[in-house]
Write a protein that holds these residues in place. Structure first.
Motif, mmCIF file in Angstrom:
data_model
loop_
_atom_site.group_PDB
_atom_site.id
_atom_site.type_symbol
_atom_site.label_atom_id
_atom_site.label_comp_id
_atom_site.label_asym_id
_atom_site.label_seq_id
_atom_site.Cartn_x
_atom_site.Cartn_y
_atom_site.Cartn_z
ATOM 1 N N LEU A 42 44.852 57.722 39.062
ATOM 2 C CA LEU A 42 43.778 57.118 38.133
ATOM 3 C C LEU A 42 42.398 57.007 38.676
ATOM 4 O O LEU A 42 41.861 56.493 37.975
ATOM 5 C CB LEU A 42 44.395 56.459 38.360
ATOM 6 N N ALA A 43 42.206 56.957 40.066
ATOM 7 C CA ALA A 43 40.876 56.145 40.905
ATOM 8 C C ALA A 43 40.293 57.576 40.287
ATOM 9 O O ALA A 43 38.512 57.929 40.190
ATOM 10 C CB ALA A 43 41.082 55.964 42.473
ATOM 11 N N HIS A 44 40.719 58.669 40.695
ATOM 12 C CA HIS A 44 39.839 59.954 40.032
ATOM 13 C C HIS A 44 39.178 59.942 38.655
ATOM 14 O O HIS A 44 38.228 60.114 38.890
ATOM 15 C CB HIS A 44 40.990 60.835 40.210
ATOM 16 N N ASN A 45 40.222 59.503 37.831
ATOM 17 C CA ASN A 45 40.028 59.241 36.105
ATOM 18 C C ASN A 45 38.758 58.197 35.730
ATOM 19 O O ASN A 45 38.499 57.952 34.663
ATOM 20 C CB ASN A 45 40.672 60.064 35.769
ATOM 21 N N GLY A 46 38.891 57.062 36.909
ATOM 22 C CA GLY A 46 38.185 55.409 36.454
ATOM 23 C C GLY A 46 37.715 55.028 37.630
ATOM 24 O O GLY A 46 36.462 55.341 38.281
ATOM 25 N N ILE A 47 37.840 54.046 37.691
ATOM 26 C CA ILE A 47 36.794 52.831 38.185
ATOM 27 C C ILE A 47 37.420 52.151 39.679
ATOM 28 O O ILE A 47 39.209 51.885 39.585
ATOM 29 C CB ILE A 47 36.147 51.881 37.674
ATOM 30 N N LEU A 48 37.484 52.222 40.904
ATOM 31 C CA LEU A 48 37.868 51.379 42.122
ATOM 32 C C LEU A 48 37.458 50.084 41.881
ATOM 33 O O LEU A 48 36.423 49.988 42.467
ATOM 34 C CB LEU A 48 38.247 52.397 43.015
ATOM 35 N N PHE A 49 38.027 49.309 42.038
ATOM 36 C CA PHE A 49 37.549 47.860 42.391
ATOM 37 C C PHE A 49 37.467 47.386 43.660
ATOM 38 O O PHE A 49 38.781 47.719 44.261
ATOM 39 C CB PHE A 49 37.746 46.601 41.480
ATOM 40 N N THR A 50 36.745 46.499 44.479
ATOM 41 C CA THR A 50 36.982 46.243 46.120
ATOM 42 C C THR A 50 37.060 45.168 45.753
ATOM 43 O O THR A 50 36.869 44.274 46.943
ATOM 44 C CB THR A 50 35.821 47.278 47.003
ATOM 45 N N ASN A 51 36.241 44.149 44.960
ATOM 46 C CA ASN A 51 36.675 42.875 44.554
ATOM 47 C C ASN A 51 37.780 42.351 44.257
ATOM 48 O O ASN A 51 36.621 41.281 43.223
ATOM 49 C CB ASN A 51 35.701 42.482 44.306
ATOM 50 N N GLY A 52 38.256 43.096 43.734
ATOM 51 C CA GLY A 52 39.298 42.923 42.384
ATOM 52 C C GLY A 52 40.620 41.761 42.717
ATOM 53 O O GLY A 52 40.734 41.601 44.319
ATOM 54 N N HIS A 53 40.656 40.275 42.699
ATOM 55 C CA HIS A 53 41.347 39.676 43.080
ATOM 56 C C HIS A 53 43.026 39.369 42.198
ATOM 57 O O HIS A 53 42.847 38.777 41.005
ATOM 58 C CB HIS A 53 40.720 38.251 43.215
ATOM 59 N N SER A 54 44.310 38.520 42.842
ATOM 60 C CA SER A 54 45.253 38.103 41.978
ATOM 61 C C SER A 54 44.242 36.550 42.018
ATOM 62 O O SER A 54 44.150 36.263 42.992
ATOM 63 C CB SER A 54 45.887 38.089 42.674
ATOM 64 N N SER A 55 45.392 35.200 41.101
ATOM 65 C CA SER A 55 44.800 34.118 41.407
ATOM 66 C C SER A 55 45.896 33.336 42.772
ATOM 67 O O SER A 55 45.163 32.211 43.079
ATOM 68 C CB SER A 55 45.108 33.910 40.101
ATOM 69 N N ALA A 56 46.444 33.712 42.957
ATOM 70 C CA ALA A 56 47.932 33.644 44.214
ATOM 71 C C ALA A 56 47.970 34.744 44.883
ATOM 72 O O ALA A 56 47.860 35.532 44.187
ATOM 73 C CB ALA A 56 47.956 32.610 43.256
ATOM 74 N N ALA A 57 48.416 34.044 45.634
ATOM 75 C CA ALA A 57 48.656 34.765 47.046
ATOM 76 C C ALA A 57 50.523 34.914 47.068
ATOM 77 O O ALA A 57 50.758 35.228 47.736
ATOM 78 C CB ALA A 57 48.563 34.283 48.512
ATOM 79 N N THR A 58 51.221 34.416 46.171
ATOM 80 C CA THR A 58 52.490 34.432 45.273
ATOM 81 C C THR A 58 52.768 35.228 44.058
ATOM 82 O O THR A 58 51.910 34.656 43.251
ATOM 83 C CB THR A 58 53.491 33.721 46.015
ATOM 84 N N CYS A 59 53.918 35.395 44.032
ATOM 85 C CA CYS A 59 54.761 35.862 42.615
ATOM 86 C C CYS A 59 53.796 34.879 41.411
ATOM 87 O O CYS A 59 53.468 35.360 40.661
ATOM 88 C CB CYS A 59 55.417 36.715 42.736
ATOM 89 N N THR A 60 55.136 34.277 41.666
ATOM 90 C CA THR A 60 55.003 33.135 40.312
ATOM 91 C C THR A 60 53.672 32.897 39.511
ATOM 92 O O THR A 60 53.324 33.150 38.237
ATOM 93 C CB THR A 60 56.261 32.510 40.304
ATOM 94 N N PRO A 61 52.673 32.022 40.320
ATOM 95 C CA PRO A 61 51.349 32.029 40.505
ATOM 96 C C PRO A 61 50.240 32.647 39.575
ATOM 97 O O PRO A 61 49.530 32.872 38.802
ATOM 98 C CB PRO A 61 50.973 30.873 40.624
#
Length: 514
Positions: free
Chosen positions: A62-81
């Motif tokens: 997928l990265a070969h065919n696209g973009i790898l982000f180095t500064n991408g984030h989830s909004s929380a450090a656990t699953c539900t939020p």
């Protein structure tokens, strides 16, 4: 990570790709299919394309065919939020009851509010959610597992759902398909309790002879398939999942959805259960990674992604489909079971060079793998350090499919579609992240507000301190040196910015930082 993996693109090539993609999408008015693959507890350094020791060729492709982000984030450090923010476009700390949900929690998203699935529905898409849900089900009193289990995803804009209600380590250990527990025998009804044991039902503590996977902490209540779980459960024997086959079942359901809807635009939210505990990969992956069952589960995850991409190729949909791959939060090793995740880690670094992990306000808790691939639109083998969050997919997708948001929709989501498609190196200006305390990133700086208590537990460095923390992420990605004392003006500025976001008009309910 492997910086040399990516080919540097010149400005002229990027401009050409931008123009051609805008023409192909805008003038033909075609709508790309969208598949969002969300892994569970996968770290920034877990994939081989991010420098990990486990080989993940399907995800790497997928990265070969696209973009790898180095500064991408989830909004929380656990699953539900984290998942709440993805579906609603709202920071979860704005709403009470968005901590890690019980397996019998009621639906935590108001069916009256607009969700990311609603946006696609308005644009003519057919929507499905397959995999881990963990956003609650049913009315305020909780779900009735023996009748219609609603409200749920179908009331939030999805046309089809096949879900794990919460997580694999929580009861009930059944799939819910649309409004019903799959394969349930009504003569063997399900009873679920999170408050007290169910009489005459075996438990981890009382019946250790039934245990096949030992618990390191917690997970000592109901026993399902020889594994201790959180919560108590009785009945539903015909509906119980087989842990080692969960990945295959979810992959098959996803492929079936793609085949059924190949002639119309679709949105598939595919939430795998790998790498979450209990880690029970299929026997064909056991022992193959050299890093124990956690590494084997990463191999299984990569196989799952391969099943999705092979189906797209078979159906001739690859060129018409935008795929996003990411994780709900950072990695964790010992998360309740004795599975040698720590002992067999070797020199593999699940969070890469980042400090912290799942549950942590440090970068390892929320900076996650993020790859976007849309053949013919995203320039192959590119890398982006634009600041983006999963919370931004709501507004960005709305823009992509030409849907207008109204007041109250996705209040914390920003339209960064140009960054997501590689047409801009700039993402959002600042981003708030949640893990017991709140942190804000702006430019090179990260500010972590002071917490009531500072502690770590079970090898999890939570990153909380009774004093404010300030890190320069450009020079110190590992957050080793707190610069708060030397930079009081930056601490004050970022603290004031964070406070203004907390009390903004977006906040509809009392803040909840858990």
């Amino acid at each position: 990570m492997k910086q040399s993996f990516f080919i540097k693109r010149t400005a002229s090539i990027l401009l050409l790709v931008t123009i051609s993609s805008m023409v192909s999408f805008g003038q033909s008015n075609t709508k790309p299919n969208i598949i969002f693959i969300l892994a569970d507890d996968l770290g920034y350094g877990d994939l081989s394309v991010y420098g990990g020791k486990v080989q993940t060729p399907n995800i790497d492709r997928l990265a070969h065919n696209g973009i790898l982000f180095t500064n991408g984030h989830s909004s929380a450090a656990t699953c539900t939020p984290s998942r709440y923010s993805l579906v609603t476009g709202e920071y979860a700390w704005r709403k009470q009851g968005t901590g890690i949900a019980r397996g019998n929690a009621s639906l935590i998203i108001d069916p009256e509010r607009t969700t990311i699935a609603d946006i696609f529905h308005k644009a003519g898409y057919t929507n499905a959610v397959i995999g881990k849900w963990h956003l609650g089900l049913g009315p305020e009193e909780g779900p009735d597992w023996n009748r219609d289990v609603k409200p749920g995803p179908l009331e939030l804009g999805f046309d089809y759902s096949f879900i794990i209600p919460a997580t694999g380590d929580r009861v009930p250990c059944v799939f819910v398909e649309n409004h019903r527990v799959a394969n349930l025998d009504t003569k063997d009804p399900i009873t679920v309790s999170y408050d007290e044991p169910i009489p005459d039902e075996p438990t981890y503590e009382n019946n250790p002879e039934l245990i096949k996977v030992q618990s390191s902490h917690g997970h000592n209540q109901a026993i399902v398939n020889g594994i201790g779980r959180i919560g108590y459960m009785k009945g539903g024997q015909s509906a119980l999942w087989d842990d080692k086959n969960i990945a295959a079942v979810l992959a098959a359901k996803a492929s079936a959805f793609l085949e059924t809807n190949m002639s119309t635009p679709f949105f598939l939210y595919f939430a795998t259960h790998d790498i979450h505990v209990p880690r029970t990969p299929h026997t064909k992956f056991l022992g193959k990674s050299g890093l124990g069952v956690r590494g084997d589960a990463i191999l299984q995850l990569d196989w799952t992604v391969g099943q999705i991409t092979k189906t797209l190729d078979h159906l001739g949909l690859a060129q018409k489909t935008l795929i996003i791959f990411s994780s709900d939060n950072g990695p964790v090793l010992d998360d309740g079971y004795v599975d040698e995740a720590v002992e067999k880690l070797g020199d593999h670094q699940p969070a890469g060079a980042l400090r912290g992990n799942k549950y942590s306000v440090f970068e390892g808790g929320t900076r996650v793998p993020l790859i976007i691939s849309w053949p013919g639109v995203t320039a192959p083998r590119t890398e982006s350090d634009a600041l983006v969050g999963q919370i931004d997919f709501f507004s960005s997708f709305a823009s992509l499919v030409d849907q207008q948001l109204v007041e109250g929709d996705a209040p914390d989501s920003e339209n960064v579609i140009e960054a997501f498609l590689g047409q801009s190196k700039t993402g959002r200006t600042e981003l708030v992240k949640q893990a017991g305390a709140l942190a804000i990133i702006k430019g090179d700086w990260k500010f972590i507000e002071s917490a009531r208590t500072a502690n770590s537990n079970r090898q999890k460095e939570l990153g909380r301190s009774t004093e404010p923390q300030l890190y320069n992420l450009k020079n110190d990605i590992g957050e080793t040196t707190n610069l708060a004392t030397e930079n009081p003006e930056i601490v004050e500025s970022l603290g004031n910015l964070l406070d203004s976001i907390k009390v903004s008009s977006h906040a509809s309910q009392t803040n909840n930082f858990n």
